[in-house]
Design a protein around this motif. Structure first.
Motif, PDB file in Angstrom:
ATOM      1  N   UNK A   1     -53.709  23.123  31.411  1.00  0.00           N
ATOM      2  CA  UNK A   1     -52.917  23.773  30.264  1.00  0.00           C
ATOM      3  C   UNK A   1     -53.513  24.985  29.983  1.00  0.00           C
ATOM      4  N   UNK A   2     -52.939  26.054  29.606  1.00  0.00           N
ATOM      5  CA  UNK A   2     -53.580  27.535  29.269  1.00  0.00           C
ATOM      6  C   UNK A   2     -54.444  27.783  30.249  1.00  0.00           C
ATOM      7  N   UNK A   3     -54.340  27.378  31.499  1.00  0.00           N
ATOM      8  CA  UNK A   3     -55.188  27.817  32.540  1.00  0.00           C
ATOM      9  C   UNK A   3     -56.646  26.885  32.701  1.00  0.00           C
ATOM     10  N   UNK A   4     -56.714  25.977  31.799  1.00  0.00           N
ATOM     11  CA  UNK A   4     -57.904  25.114  32.023  1.00  0.00           C
ATOM     12  C   UNK A   4     -57.316  23.776  32.458  1.00  0.00           C
ATOM     13  N   UNK A   5     -58.247  23.071  32.991  1.00  0.00           N
ATOM     14  CA  UNK A   5     -58.225  21.951  33.747  1.00  0.00           C
ATOM     15  C   UNK A   5     -58.274  20.948  32.506  1.00  0.00           C
ATOM     16  N   UNK A   6     -57.608  19.856  32.460  1.00  0.00           N
ATOM     17  CA  UNK A   6     -57.763  18.647  31.369  1.00  0.00           C
ATOM     18  C   UNK A   6     -57.859  17.465  32.180  1.00  0.00           C
ATOM     19  N   UNK A   7     -58.870  16.836  32.468  1.00  0.00           N
ATOM     20  CA  UNK A   7     -58.682  15.464  33.074  1.00  0.00           C
ATOM     21  C   UNK A   7     -58.268  14.323  32.242  1.00  0.00           C
TER      22      UNK A   7
END
Length: 60
Positions: A51-57
């Protein structure tokens, strides 16, 4: 390269770390993939979202 004063950049390899218990969730399907009607059993494995270039686990 050395005559012009350039140095090569060497990247250090990252090691893969195994998770503590990869099968910590209950196996509900028990490899029985036959279904009586379409879309009766749908399975996916999503462990991370971007999301928005960031990884969320995803963790429960």
């Amino acid at each position: 390269m050395s005559q012009n004063g350039y140095l090569a950049v060497i990247k250090i390899k990252k090691r893969y770390k195994k998770p503590g218990d990869p099968h910590s969730k209950k196996n509900v399907l028990v490899r029985n993939f036959s279904a009586s009607c379409p879309f009766d059993k749908m399975v996916t494995d999503v462990t991370e979202y971007k999301i928005d270039g960031k990884k969320i686990l995803y963790q429960q």
